[in-house]
Design a protein around this motif. Structure first.
Motif, short mmCIF file in Angstrom:
data_model
loop_
_atom_site.label_atom_id
_atom_site.label_comp_id
_atom_site.label_asym_id
_atom_site.label_seq_id
_atom_site.Cartn_x
_atom_site.Cartn_y
_atom_site.Cartn_z
N GLU A 184 -54.82 -7.53 -11.38
CA GLU A 184 -53.27 -7.45 -11.01
C GLU A 184 -52.80 -5.94 -11.23
N LYS A 224 -50.49 -2.77 -11.75
CA LYS A 224 -49.21 -2.40 -12.33
C LYS A 224 -48.23 -2.05 -11.23
N THR A 279 -59.73 -2.00 -12.66
CA THR A 279 -60.06 -3.04 -11.48
C THR A 279 -61.12 -4.22 -11.64
N GLN A 332 -55.66 -2.45 -6.71
CA GLN A 332 -55.89 -3.29 -7.76
C GLN A 332 -55.21 -2.42 -9.00
#
Length: 153
Positions: A3, A5, A24, A79
């Protein structure tokens, strides 16, 4: 999947200079990927594409092209970071690239990055990020590169 930032605005991104982002997902570098990169670039050096000859070479196996590793930054960047309120982002270039260690076939790579600079440009902002790509089990990074992107507002 990792996920990113998420920055809610360019202003929030400006305040993040110096921030280290997460990691990642791992990406495997198999011989097929190396061969496809060789085909795309015309770089068919035996250390990349000849597994039999490479067994006797300095690395004991084929290794990925350094520029193949660098070409993974567009896979890794989303990522790590997302910025809301921008229309699009484009690669603008790199300021410095190094390949401190080889990437043997079968390696798994992941990246982290640090935001090093955010500057205004006509129609948006320019963002410099220092990516560090590591190999699972490796002692040194396989690529360190300051990549520059432009986000258009």
């Amino acid at each position: 999947m990792a996920e990113p930032k998420v920055y809610s605005s360019v202003e929030e991104l400006r305040g993040a200079v110096g921030e280290q982002l997460g990691y990642t997902d791992w990406t495997e570098i198999d011989q097929r990927r190396i061969d496809l990169f060789a085909e795309a670039t015309g770089d068919h050096q035996w250390i990349h594409v000849d597994p039999e000859k490479a067994k006797e070479g300095p690395f004991g196996t084929t290794i990925a092209h350094g520029y193949l590793t660098l070409s993974l930054l567009p896979l890794f960047a989303p990522q790590l970071l997302a910025v809301e309120g921008v229309r699009m982002g484009v690669n603008y270039g790199t300021n410095k690239v190094r390949f401190p260690a080889p990437v043997p076939v079968g390696s798994r790579l992941r990246s982290t990055a640090r935001i090093s600079e955010v500057t205004d440009v006509p129609g948006g902002v320019q963002v410099a990020m220092v990516f560090t790509v590591e190999r699972e089990g490796g002692e040194k990074p396989v690529c360190v590169a300051e990549s520059v992107s432009r986000f258009h507002l």
